[in-house]
Every structure is written in C-alpha cells, then in structure tokens.
Design an enzyme around this catalytic site. Structure first.
Site, short mmCIF file in Angstrom:
data_model
loop_
_atom_site.label_atom_id
_atom_site.label_comp_id
_atom_site.label_asym_id
_atom_site.label_seq_id
_atom_site.Cartn_x
_atom_site.Cartn_y
_atom_site.Cartn_z
N THR A 16 51.17 80.37 38.58
CA THR A 16 50.23 80.58 39.68
C THR A 16 48.88 81.00 39.14
O THR A 16 48.81 81.78 38.18
CB THR A 16 50.70 81.65 40.69
OG1 THR A 16 49.61 81.97 41.57
CG2 THR A 16 51.16 82.94 40.03
N ASP A 24 47.10 82.86 40.72
CA ASP A 24 46.90 84.22 41.26
C ASP A 24 47.35 85.32 40.29
O ASP A 24 46.98 86.48 40.47
CB ASP A 24 47.68 84.38 42.57
CG ASP A 24 47.05 83.62 43.72
OD1 ASP A 24 46.03 82.94 43.49
OD2 ASP A 24 47.57 83.69 44.84
N ARG A 45 18.64 87.66 48.02
CA ARG A 45 19.73 87.64 49.00
C ARG A 45 20.96 88.38 48.50
O ARG A 45 21.12 88.59 47.30
CB ARG A 45 20.18 86.19 49.24
CG ARG A 45 19.28 85.39 50.13
CD ARG A 45 19.74 83.94 50.12
NE ARG A 45 18.94 83.17 51.05
CZ ARG A 45 18.78 81.86 50.98
NH1 ARG A 45 19.38 81.17 50.02
NH2 ARG A 45 18.06 81.22 51.86
N MET A 82 40.10 82.76 45.31
CA MET A 82 41.50 82.76 45.73
C MET A 82 42.18 84.07 45.33
O MET A 82 41.65 84.85 44.55
CB MET A 82 42.24 81.56 45.15
CG MET A 82 42.01 80.30 45.97
SD MET A 82 43.00 78.92 45.39
CE MET A 82 42.76 77.76 46.74
N GLU A 112 40.38 85.99 48.88
CA GLU A 112 40.66 85.41 50.21
C GLU A 112 41.67 86.23 51.01
O GLU A 112 41.67 86.21 52.23
CB GLU A 112 41.18 83.98 50.06
CG GLU A 112 42.49 83.95 49.28
CD GLU A 112 43.12 82.59 49.15
OE1 GLU A 112 42.69 81.65 49.82
OE2 GLU A 112 44.07 82.48 48.36
N HIS A 167 39.63 75.41 46.37
CA HIS A 167 40.49 74.68 45.42
C HIS A 167 39.77 74.26 44.14
O HIS A 167 40.43 73.78 43.21
CB HIS A 167 41.12 73.47 46.12
CG HIS A 167 42.10 73.90 47.18
ND1 HIS A 167 41.69 74.29 48.43
CD2 HIS A 167 43.45 74.05 47.14
CE1 HIS A 167 42.76 74.65 49.13
NE2 HIS A 167 43.82 74.51 48.39
O1 F6P Z 1 49.29 80.14 45.16
C1 F6P Z 1 48.06 79.85 44.65
C2 F6P Z 1 47.04 79.60 45.74
O2 F6P Z 1 45.95 78.95 45.14
C3 F6P Z 1 46.59 80.86 46.47
O3 F6P Z 1 45.58 81.56 45.79
C4 F6P Z 1 46.08 80.27 47.76
O4 F6P Z 1 46.16 81.21 48.81
C5 F6P Z 1 47.02 79.13 48.02
O5 F6P Z 1 47.53 78.76 46.77
C6 F6P Z 1 46.35 77.96 48.69
O6 F6P Z 1 47.31 77.03 49.00
P1 F6P Z 1 47.06 75.53 49.48
O7 F6P Z 1 46.73 74.71 48.27
O8 F6P Z 1 48.35 75.12 50.08
O9 F6P Z 1 45.92 75.56 50.44
#
Ligand code: F6P
Length: 343
Positions: A126, A128, A163, A170, A223, A273
């Site tokens: 991940t 994350d 600003r 993410m 997020e 993404h």
């Molecule tokens: O699990 C990794 C992740 O990139 C998270 O950070 C994010 O909330 C989620 O996947 C987004 O998922 P999707 O690609 O389904 O929008």
C-alpha cells in the site's frame, strides 16, 4: 511441475511489478510454474488466468501499476464466490497462492487460510504504509517523492501569489504520506487522520507565520483527516465493496475554512491518483524484489499462513493474522518532529 498462483488486489501501487518479476524469476529457476490471476480476487472467482513465463515479466521492473491488473473484489461478500475461489484453486492444481495486497486483500487470504486451509503467503502492499507488522510497504517511497515534488512546485506558485496552498494527499486511516512529504517539502502545517483538525488552530499557525513577514503558506492534509468533533463538515459516505467510504474533499473544505478565518486567499490542489502512478523509486523496486523473493522461498519451504514483512533491514515472515484488524498509525515521536516546523 508444481504451480503457484499470484494475484494483485486493492489499489495499485508502484513496485507491484517488481514483486511479480522476482517471484516468477526465482520460481522458474526452481522449476515451478507461475499462474497470474487477473484483477485480484475477481480472477480467482472467474478463473481469469495467464501463464507467467520469462517473457511476461521482461521489461516490467520500471513500470508502475500491475501487469496482472487489480480490483477491489471481496469474494466473502457472496458465499458462492468463496466456493468458486476454493474450487478454482483446486481445479488449477495450485500448490499455493501469493496474494499481493493491503489489509482487505490479505484479510480475504487470512480467511481462506482459516476456513479452508488454503496455502497462502501474503505480500503487504500500500502507498499508505499503514500495514502493521512491517516497517515499510513498497509504493510508499514513490508516493512520498511524487507528493514532495508537487509540494515543491506548489510552493513557488503560492509564494508568487501570496497565497495559502492546501495540498491534499492520500492516506485513508494513517497520515504517513502527508507527514513524510510535508516534512520533506517544508510544509507549514500537516494535518493527518490521527490528529483531528481544529480549524482555528490551523488558522492561528498560518497567522503566526504571516506575522513574521511570510506572505504565503503551504498546508498538507491527508484525505482521511477529519475535523474535530462538533464541526459541521459533511464528507462523502459512498461505500466500496469492503465497506470503506470513498474519500476526497477535505482539502476543499479546509481551504474554505482557512480563507474565511484568516482572510488570506487560499487555493487547493488534490494530488489523488497521481501519487499511485508512474515509475517506482529505486527503494520501492528493491523492497518489492526482496518481498517477492522471500514470498516464493516461503512457498518452496511449505510455510503458509504468513505474510512477508520488513523489520529493521530484514525481510521476515509473520503470521497473517498479525497484520489484520489493526492499522499502523503515525506515532507521536514522528509527528512531533514534523510539528517543530509548523507555523
Ligand atoms: O489504499 C491506497 C489508497 O490509495 C488510499 O490512500 C486511498 O484512499 C484509496 O487507495 C483510493 O482508492 P481508489 O483507487 O479505489 O479510489
């Protein structure tokens, strides 16, 4: 020739192809056949399979995404799907299955091991970096570097226009990407899911900074960050097949709150993404390769029901249930380092 299946599930992640390549290369050297299951658990349900030979994994090390494709399919949503997974495992004559995924994908693997003794070896994945039991997951380093580069770019435009720039990165349950990219990018405030946001505190930090002559600020927000209890913020409640809320929007909400409270013009950039796309860093390619090699070694040793993990500088095997049900969140020591630079 014994056969081993591999699949990639959940959100894609730079470095997945390095894991796939390592497994295939090592397996072929040891006379195993590797079957690639397409689109995560969906491919196990639908028997969507490709043979992975040397050619299939040639030239993929530097490529982002996953050559096996992915999905967020949860076979445990429908009883017949779980049965299909088990039946297809037998039908394909697999010795073992290596699922490469996060909490959800590995959760399914753990249940298949528990319920049907399906021989699985998991690889944690991940951007994350929130999987417990492992110090770092591959993909995280790439995501942090992409976010840092974006923060650097947003810095210069924030400065030119005097600003406040809010950068949403993410990080669903944990603020690792926000923390590392914010620290590396010199953010003036970093807001993470572990620390509910008090908009007045954020505004005070920005005002303090501006009172010492600065005319711009950069705020990084994960997020998954939430406003403190009692706030009137409304966030999306749409769910995916694992029951997770589809996130997005906190950056916008925060930018409005900062502008209203401070009076400084505020803009928001949502990186989304972009953080998951493109070429993996050297660190992620090496880590993914090490995970892949360890995973196939465990299969060859008939050690199942485990997940590979990075602990210190060693790749180890830990029981699969150890990585489930708990999230590795940002610790206070790390947050305190970052907060030294707030305001
Ligand atoms: O699990 C990794 C992740 O990139 C998270 O950070 C994010 O909330 C989620 O996947 C987004 O998922 P999707 O690609 O389904 O929008």
């Amino acid at each position: 020739m014994e056969k081993i299946g591999i699949l990639t599930g959940g959100g894609d992640c730079p470095g997945l192809n390095s894991v796939i390549r390592a497994i295939v290369r090592k397996a072929l050297q040891n006379d195993y056949e590797i079957l690639g299951i397409k689109n995560g658990w969906k491919g196990m349900i639908e028997e969507d399979i490709i043979k992975l030979d040397l050619d299939a994994v040639s030239g993929i090390l530097h490529r982002g995404g996953t050559i096996l494709h992915t999905s967020r399919t949860n076979p445990y949503k429908k009883e017949e799907d779980v049965k299909k997974v088990v039946a297809n495992f037998k039908k394909l004559g697999l010795k073992a299955l290596i699922p490469i995924g996060g909490e959800d994908t590995l959760g399914v693997a753990a249940k298949l091991y528990r319920d049907f003794k399906l021989p699985v070896v998991g690889v944690p994945k991940t951007i994350d970096n929130d999987i417990s039991g492992t110090d770092f997951t591959f993909g995280f380093d790439t995501a942090v570097n992409i976010a840092m580069d974006c923060i650097d770019r947003l810095h210069t435009t924030a400065e030119s226009h005097n600003r406040v720039m809010v950068v949403e990165v993410m990080g669903r349950h944990a603020g690792w990407i926000a923390l590392y990219s914010g620290l590396a990018g010199g953010a003036d405030a970093i807001l993470i899911p572990e620390k509910p946001i008090d908009k007045d505190e954020v505004a005070a930090l920005i005002k303090k900074r501006h009172s010492r002559g600065k005319s711009f600020s950069v705020v990084v927000v994960a997020e998954g960050a939430k406003m403190k209890k009692g706030s009137d913020i409304i966030q999306s409640e749409e769910l995916d097949s694992f029951g997770h809320v589809k996130l997005g929007g906190i950056g916008q909400i925060l930018a409005k709150a900062i502008e209203n409270t401070t009076g400084y013009e505020t803009r928001v950039a949502v990186l989304g993404h972009i953080q998951r796309g493109g070429s993996p860093t050297a660190y992620d390619r090496v880590l993914g390769t090490r995970y892949g090699i360890k995973a196939i070694e465990l299969v060859m040793e008939n050690k199942f029901g485990c997940v590979v993990a990075l602990q210190g500088n060693n790749i180890v095997a830990i029981p699969i249930e150890e990585v489930l049900g708990k999230i590795k969140t940002v610790d206070d020591a790390m947050y305190n380092i970052a907060s030294t630079f707030f305001g």
